[in-house]
Design a protein around this motif. Sequence first.
Motif, PDB file in Angstrom:
ATOM      1  N   ASN A   1     -68.713 -39.816  -9.544  1.00 22.64           N
ATOM      2  CA  ASN A   1     -69.222 -40.132 -10.927  1.00 22.64           C
ATOM      3  C   ASN A   1     -68.257 -39.222 -11.787  1.00 22.64           C
ATOM      4  O   ASN A   1     -67.662 -39.684 -12.895  1.00 22.64           O
TER       5      ASN A   1
ATOM      6  N   TRP B   1     -78.613 -37.751 -15.293  1.00 24.42           N
ATOM      7  CA  TRP B   1     -79.317 -38.748 -14.450  1.00 24.42           C
ATOM      8  C   TRP B   1     -80.727 -39.067 -14.732  1.00 24.42           C
ATOM      9  O   TRP B   1     -81.382 -40.159 -14.683  1.00 24.42           O
TER      10      TRP B   1
ATOM     11  N   GLY C   1     -81.185 -49.680 -13.307  1.00 20.67           N
ATOM     12  CA  GLY C   1     -80.015 -49.262 -13.842  1.00 20.67           C
ATOM     13  C   GLY C   1     -79.336 -50.681 -14.162  1.00 20.67           C
ATOM     14  O   GLY C   1     -80.099 -51.489 -14.474  1.00 20.67           O
ATOM     15  N   GLN C   2     -77.854 -50.506 -13.881  1.00 23.80           N
ATOM     16  CA  GLN C   2     -77.282 -52.003 -14.342  1.00 23.80           C
ATOM     17  C   GLN C   2     -77.572 -53.086 -13.512  1.00 23.80           C
ATOM     18  O   GLN C   2     -77.358 -54.074 -13.801  1.00 23.80           O
TER      19      GLN C   2
ATOM     20  N   ALA D   1     -81.036 -46.363 -10.758  1.00 23.72           N
ATOM     21  CA  ALA D   1     -80.291 -47.428  -9.845  1.00 23.72           C
ATOM     22  C   ALA D   1     -80.943 -46.951  -8.472  1.00 23.72           C
ATOM     23  O   ALA D   1     -81.113 -45.821  -8.043  1.00 23.72           O
TER      24      ALA D   1
ATOM     25  N   ASP E   1     -76.480 -43.436 -10.028  1.00 19.20           N
ATOM     26  CA  ASP E   1     -75.981 -43.749 -11.494  1.00 19.20           C
ATOM     27  C   ASP E   1     -76.459 -43.027 -12.595  1.00 19.20           C
ATOM     28  O   ASP E   1     -76.693 -41.801 -12.171  1.00 19.20           O
TER      29      ASP E   1
ATOM     30  N   ARG F   1     -77.218 -46.905 -18.478  1.00 17.50           N
ATOM     31  CA  ARG F   1     -76.860 -46.446 -17.440  1.00 17.50           C
ATOM     32  C   ARG F   1     -75.634 -47.089 -16.600  1.00 17.50           C
ATOM     33  O   ARG F   1     -75.297 -48.240 -17.032  1.00 17.50           O
ATOM     34  N   TYR F   2     -74.943 -46.300 -16.148  1.00 17.67           N
ATOM     35  CA  TYR F   2     -73.549 -46.616 -15.508  1.00 17.67           C
ATOM     36  C   TYR F   2     -73.852 -46.736 -13.965  1.00 17.67           C
ATOM     37  O   TYR F   2     -73.917 -45.497 -13.629  1.00 17.67           O
ATOM     38  N   ASN F   3     -73.281 -47.411 -13.365  1.00 12.81           N
ATOM     39  CA  ASN F   3     -73.021 -47.483 -11.780  1.00 12.81           C
ATOM     40  C   ASN F   3     -71.458 -47.223 -11.377  1.00 12.81           C
ATOM     41  O   ASN F   3     -70.649 -47.035 -12.143  1.00 12.81           O
TER      42      ASN F   3
ATOM     43  N   SER G   1     -67.969 -48.452 -12.883  1.00 18.19           N
ATOM     44  CA  SER G   1     -68.248 -48.904 -14.327  1.00 18.19           C
ATOM     45  C   SER G   1     -68.361 -48.054 -15.481  1.00 18.19           C
ATOM     46  O   SER G   1     -68.473 -48.544 -16.650  1.00 18.19           O
TER      47      SER G   1
END
Length: 561
Positions: free
Chosen positions: A226, A386, A450-451, A460, A472, A505-507, A510
Amino acid sequence: MLTSRLVRRRLVGIAAACALVTTAVMAAPARAASSGGGDAGIGTKAALQNPACDPETGRIRFPTLAAPQCVKPWKDGADNGGATAQGVTKDSIKVVVLYVDVVQDDRSPASLYKNQATGGFSNQRDTIVDADAVYAHAFETWGRKVEYVFVKGSGADETAQRADATKVAAMKPFAVFDAAIQGGNQSNGGLVFETTVQQRGVPLVLGTAGAPPRSPKEASQGIAANAAEFAGKSLVGKKAEYGGDDVKGKTRSFGILYQGGEDGFDIDYFKQQFAKYGGKIAPNGEGAFTFAPGTSQADATSQAQEQMPTLMAKLKSAGVTTIINVLDARYGLRPGMAAATAAEYTPEWFIASGGPVGGGAFPGDLPILVRTADQEQMAHAFGLIWFVPFVANQSTVTPFTWFWGTDKGSTWSGGQALVGSLYGRIHTAGPQLTAAKMKPGALPSKPAGGQFSKAVLTPAAGSDENGNPIIDAALGWWSGTTKGFDPATRAEGDGIYMYLDGGRRYNPGSFPKNKKGFFDESLTTTVYNFTDPPPGEPTAPDYACDGCPSSGSTNPTPSAL
């Protein structure tokens, strides 16, 4: 060599409180959902017609976004295969719990271990038994009942852990919970205990946040990926606009603070991932904090204070403008920032600790842990967060209160994560409960939060194709002048992370390119706490809990061990 992992893995009460998304954690035993149905019948017509199933979601009627998928109905007395694994009979599943007698203090507050009937402090055993009642009510166990044996941990040193492991493994259970690792100032258990039990043939071993044991290097890879992705997409090749006057305006040159050694951060994996986005660590830009195997927490903290001045001088001399921090607050931010100020060095601090999975016991993205850090340096801290923002009027029913109500039972998020993680596997495994199905990636699960759910307030949950947990993050920056609530402990104070884009939030895969907005107080989409959940925030359907204490049933009664 395993002993040094104790320091990195010593999750205290604060980190256990980070299981504020307990129900998301429990639904992450495996890979993405398959369509074959398998032994449990997931995805079949029979599963979707099961009265316990919500056909609109394809998940059981359980109040969480990450409820497990529907399974085929089970008829009492049907053949479940009997003794399909160690610790399993046709009627029971044996689980041994390593526990400690927690003491109420700053690392194990009353809000963490709470007897809802009295409002007082509870304990690990009662909270696990009461959590079990919640999941046993809603999840399919294929004719079996989970039976617990509690063993008090004898210590945190390697000798004690190995002795406890020998004792526990000799009981031949199907599963072992290491609750003791989350016992605050009384913590014992740990990675030596968990891996030794696992090596002795116990099919399932669960520790912090209901996760199987993983080496620090393995656990660090999600955080490394990440950090590499976001920094590569949004920071590489650009000016160090968030640092102090000594670095501001210079093209970014990256350094990294990490735990070195066999049991430390996987620096090679990070550099490999960073290179995919054109990133690289400057020559002499690696700041590896090291300590000898067997070092206590107190001694490791002292050694960090001794080593950080040298490491900061090294990074400053190397021309590093941006420090990527993957150490926890004790070994990274606090002593590192103090040393940087003493060296008249004010770099950008890119926070990449990633919460309880990757930030050690004291993650740098948890406000309460960095309010005591050097605020001159924290004024330049930003990155991956987080933890979700605090919500004052959080009215969402949790699985625990759905079953017990708000005035019965003893609650502990760490215990709920352990129990929920076990039941998620039992439910998904089907009647044939085998050791092979407990291996990472062996069971289907459908990611949520999350996403996956367009959620801000639920991280997530799920695993990738290799069975590794999906981690995520939101994006944020530190404001030392803003008063807010710490999301894990609810402690109010000056200093809070400000979340970009309303906490989106981002995975992995992404994270945005060329992201701006850090330290921009004019953005109306930046938040730090919510009074009410944001509009559109998904919530689990409001299912009835028939036959539960919350709806008037007198059975079961809360545990009182």
